[in-house]
Scaffold this motif. Structure first.
Motif, PDB file in Angstrom:
ATOM      1  N   UNK A 217       8.871  -4.185  -1.561  1.00  0.00           N
ATOM      2  CA  UNK A 217       7.955  -4.254  -1.549  1.00  0.00           C
ATOM      3  C   UNK A 217       7.662  -4.248  -0.132  1.00  0.00           C
TER       4      UNK A 217
ATOM      5  N   UNK B 240       7.579  -0.938  -5.769  1.00  0.00           N
ATOM      6  CA  UNK B 240       6.685  -0.040  -4.395  1.00  0.00           C
ATOM      7  C   UNK B 240       4.622  -0.067  -3.983  1.00  0.00           C
ATOM      8  N   UNK B 241       4.190  -0.058  -4.928  1.00  0.00           N
ATOM      9  CA  UNK B 241       2.601  -0.312  -5.072  1.00  0.00           C
ATOM     10  C   UNK B 241       2.297  -1.217  -4.184  1.00  0.00           C
ATOM     11  N   UNK B 242       3.023  -2.550  -4.659  1.00  0.00           N
ATOM     12  CA  UNK B 242       2.606  -4.024  -4.121  1.00  0.00           C
ATOM     13  C   UNK B 242       2.600  -4.848  -2.933  1.00  0.00           C
ATOM     14  N   UNK B 243       2.085  -5.288  -2.680  1.00  0.00           N
ATOM     15  CA  UNK B 243       2.568  -6.974  -1.688  1.00  0.00           C
ATOM     16  C   UNK B 243       3.805  -7.665  -1.751  1.00  0.00           C
TER      17      UNK B 243
END
Lengths: 212, 194
Positions: B56, B119-122
Motif C-alpha cells: 500500500x 494496491x488500491x487502499x491506504x
C-alpha cells in the motif's frame, strides 16, 4: 489514490532495481541476525537426540569428541562417543538409509560398548503420515517392534517378513525395512566393518563435516 | 467500507478458504493436524499483514507493467524473513511445516490481496484486510486440521480423544484433505443460504 508512475523503460528499470535491492538488503540483514540462533537450534536438537539415546550419565561432551566415516554418495555417518571417567559408556550414531518409502531417513541410534542398541530418535523422515511415520514410537523399548537390547552387528536386524525377528509396522513394511537398514548400517560402521555394508568406505575422520 | 467491515470481510464473507477457495495447495498439504494448520495460518497471516502494508505504501511508485514482479519480490522477501525467524526461534514447528513455508510466496491469497486490495487502499485498511484475511485463513486451516486429526488419528490438538487404532487413516492422507475440505465447504454453504 494518487497518480501512478508511468510505465516507461527507465522508470521500470529503476523501480524494479530499487525494490530488489531493498528486499535483498533486508533479507541479508535478517540472515545475519538469525544465523547464530539457527545454528544453535540445530546443535540443541542434536545434543538432545544424543542425550535421549544414551542411557545413564556421562561426563564428556559427545559433540566435541565426534568422529565420522564417509559413506556412499558423500553422506557422512557421525559418531558421538559418551564417556565417563575417560571410558566409553555408549556411542550415539547418526545414520541414514535410502530405502525409505519416500526419501531418506536419518536416525540417531545409541549403542552400548558391546553393540547392544539402547535407543534411537528419528531426526528426519518423509514417510507416510500415520503409517511409516509411526517408526518414532514403534521400535522403542516396550513398543511393538522393540529393538533395544539387540546386537545388529552380530545379527543384522530383519523384519519377520524377511525371516527376521522384528515386528514390522502394520502396513508399513517398506518403512520398517528402511529403518532397520539404517540401524544395521550404524552398527556395522561402529564395529569398524567398513567394507561389508554397502560401499561404506574407509575410516576418514573429518572434523568439519556438517551434513544437514 | 468501514475499518471493522474491512477486517471481518476476510473472516466470514470472503473467507479465503471456504468462500474464495484460494491457496488450496498449503490448505490441503499441511492440515494433517490442527497445530500444523494453525502454524501455517499464522505464518501466512504475518506475511499478509506486512506485504499488504508495504505494497500500500509503494503502489504509486511501481509502474503498472511491472507491478506483479514488484509485488512478488516484496512478498518473497517477507516470506524468507519469516522462514529464517521460524527456523531460529520455533525449530519444531519449522520442521513440521517444512516446504510449505517457502511456498507462501506463491500462495494466491497473498498476491490476490496485494492486487485486489492493498494496491488500491491506504496503509491502515490494507493492514486490517491482511489481518482479517490472515485470521480467516488461520481459522479455516485450524478447523480443517482439527477435523482431519480427529477423524484420522483420534486426537484434537495432539490430545488423544479415542484410540488411534479406530481412526480413519485416509483423513490424514491426501485424499482425506479433499474429502474433509469438501464437507466443510458444504456446511459453510448451507449456513450461508439460511
Amino acid at each position: 489514490m494518487g497518480k501512478k508512475l508511468a510505465s516507461t523503460f527507465g522508470n521500470m528499470l529503476v523501480v524494479l532495481f530499487g525494490v530488489t535491492l531493498l528486499a535483498s538488503a533486508s533479507v541479508a540483514y535478517v540472515y545475519t541476525l538469525t544465523k547464530e540462533p539457527i545454528n544453535q537450534a540445530r546443535l540443541n536438537k542434536q545434543a538432545a537426540a544424543i542425550r535421549e539415546v544414551i542411557p545413564g550419565t556421562f561426563d564428556n561432551d559427545p559433540m566435541a569428541d565426534k568422529w565420522s566415516k564417509e559413506s556412499e554418495g558423500g553422506r557422512v555417518l557421525e559418531f558421538y562417543p559418551a564417556k565417563k571417567n575417560g571410558e566409553t559408556v555408549g556411542t550415539a550414531v547418526k545414520t541414514y538409509t535410502q530405502k525409505g518409502f519416500s526419501g531418506e531417513i536419518w536416525l540417531m541410534v545409541g549403542f552400548l560398548p558391546d553393540g547392544k542398541v539402547t535407543g534411537y530418535t528419528v531426526l528426519e523422515h518423509k514417510e507416510t503420515p500415520g503409517l511409516g511415520s509411526k517408526m518414532d514410537v514403534w521400535f522403542v523399548k516396550g513398543g511393538k517392534g522393540d529393538i533395544t537390547g539387540r546386537i545388529p552387528a552380530e545379527n543384522p536386524l530383519k523384519v519377520k517378513q524377511d525371516q527376521g525377528e522384528v515386528d514390522a509396522i502394520t502396513a508399513a513394511t517398506i518403512s520398517s525395512r528402511a529403518f532397520l537398514d539404517a540401524v544395521n548400517r550404524a552398527a556395522a560402521a561402529l564395529q569398524g566393518d567398513a567394507t561389508s555394508y554397502d560401499s561404506t568406505s574407509g575410516a576418514t575422520t573429518s572434523e568439519n563435516t556438517e551434513s544437514n | 467500507m468501514s475499518n471493522l467491515s474491512t477486517f471481518t470481510n476476510g473472516l466470514f464473507k470472503e473467507n479465503p478458504i471456504f468462500v474464495l477457495l484460494l491457496g488450496m495447495c498449503p490448505t490441503l498439504g499441511v492440515t494433517t493436524s490442527a497445530v500444523n494448520g494453525a502454524g501455517m495460518g499464522l505464518a501466512t497471516c504475518f506475511v499478509l499483514i506486512l506485504s499488504n502494508l508495504a505494497i500500500s505504501w509503494v503502489t504509486n511508485i511501481i509502474p503498472d507493467k511491472i507491478r506483479i514482479p514488484g509485488y512478488i519480490v516484496i512478498i518473497a522477501a517477507f516470506v524468507t524473513i519469516v522462514d529464517m525467524c521460524m527456523a531460529a526461534y520455533l525449530p519444531g514447528l519449522h520442521a513440521a511445516l517444512g516446504i510449505y513455508i517457502p511456498l507462501i510466496v506463491v500462495n494466491c491469497i497473498v498476491l490476490g490481496r496485494a492486487e485486489a486490495f492493498a494496491s488500491k487502499n491506504k496503509a491502515l485498511p490494507s493492514m486490517l484486510d491482511g489481518l482479517g484475511m490472515g485470521l480467516g485463513f488461520t481459522l479455516s486451516l485450524t478447523l480443517l486440521g482439527a477435523v482431519r486429526e480427529f477423524l484420522g488419528s483420534g486426537k484434537v490438538f495432539s490430545i488423544p480423544v479415542y484410540s488411534e487404532d479406530y481412526g480413519m487413516l485416509i483423513f490424514v492422507l491426501a485424499p482425506g484433505a479433499f474429502l474433509a475440505l469438501g464437507y466443510l465447504i458444504a456446511v459453510v454453504n448451507r449456513f450461508k443460504k439460511a
